[in-house]
Scaffold this active site. Structure first.
Site, short mmCIF file in Angstrom:
data_model
loop_
_atom_site.label_atom_id
_atom_site.label_comp_id
_atom_site.label_asym_id
_atom_site.label_seq_id
_atom_site.Cartn_x
_atom_site.Cartn_y
_atom_site.Cartn_z
N ASP A 147 0.68 -1.32 -0.06
CA ASP A 147 0.05 -0.22 -0.02
C ASP A 147 0.94 1.19 -0.16
OD1 ASP A 147 -1.57 -2.25 0.72
OD2 ASP A 147 -2.60 -1.39 2.31
N GLN A 163 4.25 0.66 2.32
CA GLN A 163 4.29 -0.66 2.89
C GLN A 163 5.50 -1.36 2.52
OE1 GLN A 163 1.31 -1.76 5.79
NE2 GLN A 163 2.38 0.00 5.71
N ASP A 271 -6.38 1.39 8.86
CA ASP A 271 -6.38 2.44 8.08
C ASP A 271 -6.86 3.61 8.14
OD1 ASP A 271 -4.89 -0.09 7.24
OD2 ASP A 271 -6.50 -0.42 5.77
#
Length: 664
Positions: A147, A163, A271
């Site tokens: 991500d 990430q 998130d």
């Protein structure tokens, strides 16, 4: 602005879901003061009426004919090869056997290991694997990436966090990688920004967002996986705000600042979005979760980013969509072609709510209205709600994230392009995944019903020599080669006109057409498919078609589809090959236009100015290096098409480590 009573104001009673407890908060930082928001009163009103609201919405969806979007991905297995358009074997699902990565840790599946029907892998060579690395898409020097996190523009630099596994080309040991750029294209690698080194993130520094405050300072909120694999939200800020590179970060000693509230599973709370400021002087943010199979977005408010209050109800909820990851929430202007600060609202503004669906690994968005008075969001079209309507991208694209670029007054979108090959090959080549070319996102004022996405203008700085083809007639059932030299790094703009006599004379044509179930590019119909073959070799044994297909009903109404077919993209038997696509709005008087960014193993395709976008992840074995070609094709049975194109060779972005004396 009128008030709207949202039925989704509270949660059903979920006694089987074990809430997170502060009893588990322990280790050397146990004495740190717990944030006041963490001890907020029990969500008593959140345990009564959401279920009835969910049932109400489900009934509305049934009564309004709620259906998913036109496309449903169909896997196409290896077919017989033919010099032009081989037919595929009947589609069937392949169920690979793999060791799961991510799910037991509390995130979406991060393993992808297809296997061949014979049970053995394709004999990949180092030359083939080396060719797959992109030239102008962002990817780390090595290892695994997923991500995009916390993008922002700060003191003259664009920042991208992501990430990252610093140890391997597979998911695990997730940290925040970091890169900077002056133009969103030429990136420079920086040292890791944050690593898992505290009890509240020891199992992963997961996805999060950056918020730029009015005084110019930055705060980051991110999901941490604790020593007991509980998802919590943590705060970090720059160690030196005067440093434009933001090289060092300090984690707040009172972390975590948010923990799963009662009724929310310990693995279903992650998130956080960029925060937005409301007229009451409080900041709001939302993050993803679920109740049973209903995807939801929780809303928190704060004044100081260290203590948080969970507001009653939810921003939005959609039954049957499962866990919402990587939620994004932002305004778009309906009157101007500019981006808006995340805190903008009022007349001439709609709000976009986007969720990455854990169950399907697809990014859905919807346009709607944000009611700041009660912190709810209502979609313009319930039938095209989040998770059941429009997607950012109908190809390999997930976990996307936008930011407001105050430098150029635009909203910029990043997305993760994962792998669909054998994981063993990722380990051999030493890396996995890339980021999409950043895209500018705007409200489509012409249709009023969707967004448009377009590559940032800076990518055009990579254009080298170009070749133009004007009004090339492509007869029904024909393929036309285009001599452009090496065809592995290209920027292609193409315009198509279909023979008007045939178009008008056709009474009915494939009104039930669907990109993924109608034979792909090999299928033949009256009015299509037609378009381009990229990453193709001379015999066309390997090819990646990107194309239009026109369906027409007996009333004379047209419906145009934009598709990408990977089913013949590779001779390898251990990669997955999809046929992707969806309907694309085409207004009266518009020509059919597409733009393709070809970068080795990635093809990003934009139709009608970006109303529909498809990203293809392909792994050719022969159509690589100097053997790669471009062709026009028209597989219609009756209609001729005329094509005009401009094709640029693209330079490399030369992504590399940053040095102190570096200048871009």
């Amino acid at each position: 602005m009128s008030m709207y009573t949202n039925p989704f104001r509270s949660f059903p009673d979920l006694e089987h879901v074990v809430p997170y407890s502060y009893d588990t908060l322990r280790d050397e930082e146990e004495q740190a003061e717990a944030p006041s928001g963490g001890r907020r009163r029990p969500m008593k009103v959140l345990l009564s009426t959401l279920l009835s609201g969910i049932l109400l919405l489900a009934l509305v969806m049934v009564l309004t004919g709620g259906q998913r979007s036109e496309e449903e991905v169909v896997e196409v297995v290896e077919g017989n090869h033919h010099p032009s358009f081989p037919s595929s074997k009947p589609s069937r699902a392949i169920e690979p056997e793999w060791v799961s990565r991510g799910v037991s840790e509390g995130v979406s599946e991060k393993a992808f290991r297809p296997y061949s029907e014979k049970g053995d892998s394709y004999p990949w060579t180092n030359l083939m694997l080396s060719w797959q690395r992109t030239a102008y898409h962002f990817q780390p020097e090595k290892n695994w990436m997923n991500d995009p996190n916390g993008p922002l523009f700060y003191k003259g630099w664009y920042h991208l966090f992501y990430q990252y596994n610093p140890d391997s080309a597979v998911w695990g040991n997730i940290t925040w990688g970091h890169a900077v750029s002056k133009d969103l294209i030429h990136w420079l690698y920086l040292p890791l920004a944050m690593v898992p080194d505290h009890w509240y993130d020891i199992n992963g520094v997961w996805t999060g967002s950056a918020t730029l405050l009015p005084d110019g300072s930055v705060v980051i909120l991110y999901t941490g996986s604790t020593d007991e694999k509980v998802q919590v939200q943590n705060l970090a800020h720059p160690a030196d705000p005067s440093d434009p590179l933001l090289l060092h970060w300090i984690k707040y000693p009172g972390n975590p600042v948010m923990v799963p509230p009662p009724g929310i599973g310990t693995l279903d709370f992650r998130d956080p979005t960029t925060a937005w400021l409301t007229p009451d002087g409080n900041w709001r943010l939302t993050l993803g979760s679920k109740v049973n199979e209903t995807g939801i977005s929780l809303v928190y408010q704060t004044t100081n980013f260290t203590s948080y209050e969970l507001l009653d109800g939810v921003l939005h909820a959609v039954p049957g969509t499962g866990m919402w990851e990587c939620v994004d929430f932002y305004p778009v202007s309906t009157t101007e072609e500019i981006g808006l600060n995340t805190s903008a609202f009022g007349p001439g503004v709609k709000h976009v709510l986007k969720a990455s669906l854990d169950d399907s690994k697809k990014d859905y968005y919807a346009l709607g209205t944000y009611y700041v008075e009660n912190d709810t969001w209502i979609p313009d079209n319930p039938v095209a709600d989040v998770g059941i309507g429009i997607r950012y991208d109908y190809g390999k694209y997930y976990a996307s994230k936008t930011f407001y670029d105050q430098h150029k007054q635009r909203r910029v979108l990043f997305g993760w392009i994962g792998e669909t090959d054998n994981e063993a090959e990722d380990i051999k080549k030493g890396w996995a995944s890339v980021q999409s070319i950043p895209r500018v996102v705007l409200f489509d004022q012409k249709t009023g019903s969707n967004l448009v996405q377009w590559p940032v203008e800076e990518v055009e700085s990579l254009r080298l020599t170009s070749t133009e083809f004007d009004k090339v007639v492509v007869g029904a059932g024909s393929v036309v080669p285009l001599d452009v030299g090496t065809a592995t790094q290209l920027d292609i703009t193409a315009e198509f006109e279909i023979d008007s006599e045939t178009l008008e004379g056709t009474i009915e044509a494939d009104i039930g057409y669907n990109c993924t179930t109608s034979g792909g590019a090999a299928g033949r119909g009256t009015l299509g498919p037609f378009g381009l073959l990229v990453l193709a070799e001379d015999s066309l044994a390997e090819q990646t078609p990107v194309y239009f297909y026109i369906a027409k009903d007996t009333d004379g109404d047209y419906r145009t589809f934009f598709c990408a077919d990977e089913s013949r993209s590779s001779l390898a038997n251990d990669v997955v090959k999809y046929v992707y696509g969806s309907y694309v709005p085409v207004l009266e008087g518009e020509k059919l236009i597409m733009r393709l960014l070809v970068d080795h193993s990635i093809v990003e395709s934009f139709a009608q100015g970006g109303r529909t976008v498809v990203t293809s992840r392909v792994y050719p074995t022969q159509a690589i290096y100097g053997a790669a070609r471009v062709f026009l094709f028209n597989n219609a049975t009756a209609a001729n098409v005329t094509a005009s194109l401009k094709i640029w060779q693209m330079n490399s972005a030369f992504i590399r480590p940053y040095f102190n004396d570096h200048h871009i």
